[in-house]
Design an enzyme around this catalytic site. Structure first.
Site, PDB file in Angstrom:
ATOM      1  N   LYS A 178      22.029  16.043  -4.726  1.00 33.12           N
ATOM      2  CA  LYS A 178      20.678  16.353  -5.203  1.00 33.12           C
ATOM      3  C   LYS A 178      19.722  16.535  -4.028  1.00 33.12           C
ATOM      4  O   LYS A 178      18.908  17.456  -4.014  1.00 33.12           O
ATOM      5  CB  LYS A 178      20.186  15.236  -6.138  1.00 33.12           C
ATOM      6  CG  LYS A 178      20.874  15.263  -7.503  1.00 33.12           C
ATOM      7  CD  LYS A 178      20.634  14.010  -8.329  1.00 33.12           C
ATOM      8  CE  LYS A 178      21.450  14.076  -9.640  1.00 33.12           C
ATOM      9  NZ  LYS A 178      21.347  12.876 -10.472  1.00 33.12           N
TER      10      LYS A 178
ATOM     11  N   GLN B  81      18.811   7.256 -10.723  1.00 33.05           N
ATOM     12  CA  GLN B  81      20.226   7.561 -10.948  1.00 33.05           C
ATOM     13  C   GLN B  81      20.848   6.505 -11.862  1.00 33.05           C
ATOM     14  O   GLN B  81      20.674   5.303 -11.657  1.00 33.05           O
ATOM     15  CB  GLN B  81      20.964   7.616  -9.595  1.00 33.05           C
ATOM     16  CG  GLN B  81      22.413   8.061  -9.676  1.00 33.05           C
ATOM     17  CD  GLN B  81      22.606   9.489 -10.167  1.00 33.05           C
ATOM     18  OE1 GLN B  81      21.748  10.350  -9.990  1.00 33.05           O
ATOM     19  NE2 GLN B  81      23.718   9.748 -10.821  1.00 33.05           N
TER      20      GLN B  81
ATOM     21  N   ASP C  81      14.709  14.440 -15.433  1.00 36.17           N
ATOM     22  CA  ASP C  81      15.991  14.345 -16.152  1.00 36.17           C
ATOM     23  C   ASP C  81      15.877  14.795 -17.608  1.00 36.17           C
ATOM     24  O   ASP C  81      16.878  15.116 -18.241  1.00 36.17           O
ATOM     25  CB  ASP C  81      16.474  12.885 -16.168  1.00 36.17           C
ATOM     26  CG  ASP C  81      17.434  12.558 -15.044  1.00 36.17           C
ATOM     27  OD1 ASP C  81      18.246  13.429 -14.686  1.00 36.17           O
ATOM     28  OD2 ASP C  81      17.389  11.413 -14.536  1.00 36.17           O
TER      29      ASP C  81
HETATM   30  N1  GUN Z   1      24.178   9.798 -14.025  1.00 32.39           N
HETATM   31  C1  GUN Z   1      25.067  10.731 -14.427  1.00 32.39           C
HETATM   32  N2  GUN Z   1      24.435  11.887 -14.720  1.00 32.39           N
HETATM   33  C2  GUN Z   1      23.130  11.670 -14.494  1.00 32.39           C
HETATM   34  C3  GUN Z   1      21.965  12.494 -14.611  1.00 32.39           C
HETATM   35  O1  GUN Z   1      22.015  13.668 -15.008  1.00 32.39           O
HETATM   36  N3  GUN Z   1      20.793  11.909 -14.272  1.00 32.39           N
HETATM   37  C4  GUN Z   1      20.696  10.612 -13.864  1.00 32.39           C
HETATM   38  N4  GUN Z   1      19.501  10.128 -13.580  1.00 32.39           N
HETATM   39  N5  GUN Z   1      21.753   9.829 -13.754  1.00 32.39           N
HETATM   40  C5  GUN Z   1      22.953  10.362 -14.068  1.00 32.39           C
END
Ligand code: GUN
Length: 283
Positions: free
Chosen positions: A51, A95, A118
């Site tokens: 990211k 996350q 998200d």
């Molecule tokens: N953990 C697995 N996929 C995601 C996601 O798309 N966003 C976040 N914040 N955590 C995750």
């Protein structure tokens, strides 16, 4: 045929980079994303690294705040309150998963709905289900873009989603429905799963079990979207679909890695720029 998520992703990021650069030239402003990572889960570390790299490529200022597993819920909520109040923060992403002593939903609820890149906040979830403009979760949105870019017709098709998570299964089912597919959501309690999946023209698999879907569960000519990221018994990265055999049956299939994964990250960049635009440019 392989659906190349990496390539499709690259094109979207390049376009986004031009947009971000143009806005910066015109206004002096640029988006800023803050990612919060708790603990050292290797999967989460790898996502967060991806990211950060994508954000930098696109011209999004970004930082990852890392905290030990021992951070308390109270401390994490205080951090989020601080980020919410900071006008120079456009997007906040915590996350997941979080350690067991922290209530994940409470944390998601605490993020300002305007900074929820998200699309997990109840305000965004409700709007998605009401078909109102909102931040749409990254993986589901990325899947729809993969299908559309590949030229897969969704309207009128039988779509089967395996998995009913808030992050992937439910929202991707809703987006497929909005695109006029006939949608079935299958899960761990579904009876005669193979019978259900064999009906699918579009099969989306998001259950997190290595090579769970085998070629005999797939209708010849179906489009198979594999959301899984697993390690097999030899530690090799693999999806939820038995790729080699299923690729022989499917018309299109996403590989792991290089399919859905890059799109999730790219859609996060799209969402971050959208939050920034709404807050600072279009206000
Ligand atoms: N953990 C697995 N996929 C995601 C996601 O798309 N966003 C976040 N914040 N955590 C995750």
């Amino acid at each position: 045929m392989i659906i190349n998520g990496k390539e499709i992703s690259k094109a979207i990021k390049e376009e986004l980079a031009v947009k971000v650069a143009t806005i910066k030239e015109q206004t002096g402003l640029s988006p800023r994303l803050v990612v919060v990572l708790v603990g050292n889960d290797p999967g989460s570390v790898s996502y967060v690294t991806g990211k950060a790299k994508a954000a930098t490529e696109v011209g999004i200022r970004n930082e990852t705040l890392r905290y030990p597993e021992s951070i308390t819920e109270e401390e994490l909520l205080a951090l989020i309150a601080k980020l919410n109040a900071d006008d120079d923060v456009d997007g906040v992403l915590v996350q997941l998963p979080l350690p067991k002593h922290i209530d994940e939903q409470k944390v998601i609820d605490a993020i300002s709905v305007d900074k929820d890149v998200d699309g997990f906040h109840p305000g965004n979830v409700a709007k998605l289900w009401l078909k109102q403009p909102c931040t749409v979760p990254c993986t589901p949105n990325g899947i729809i873009k993969l299908l559309k870019t590949t030229g897969v017709e969704i309207a009128g098709k039988e779509a089967v989603v395996i998995g009913r998570s808030n992050i992937v299964g439910l929202p991707v089912a809703k987006l497929l429905l909005d695109n006029n597919a006939t949608v079935t959501i299958a899960h761990s309690r579904t009876k005669n799963l193979a019978e259900v999946t064999r009906r699918a023209d579009i099969l989306v698999v998001a259950i997190g079990r290595p090579r769970f879907v085998t070629a005999d569960m797939v209708k010849p000519g179906a489009v198979v979207i594999d959301v899984g990221v697993n390690r097999d018994e030899n530690g090799k990265l693999c999806g939820d679909v038995d790729y080699d055999a299923t690729a022989e049956v499917a018309s299109y299939i996403t590989p792991v890695p290089g399919g859905v994964g890059p799109m999730t990250i790219t859609e996060l960049m799209v969402n971050t720029v959208e939050c920034f635009m709404r807050k600072k440019i279009e206000k």
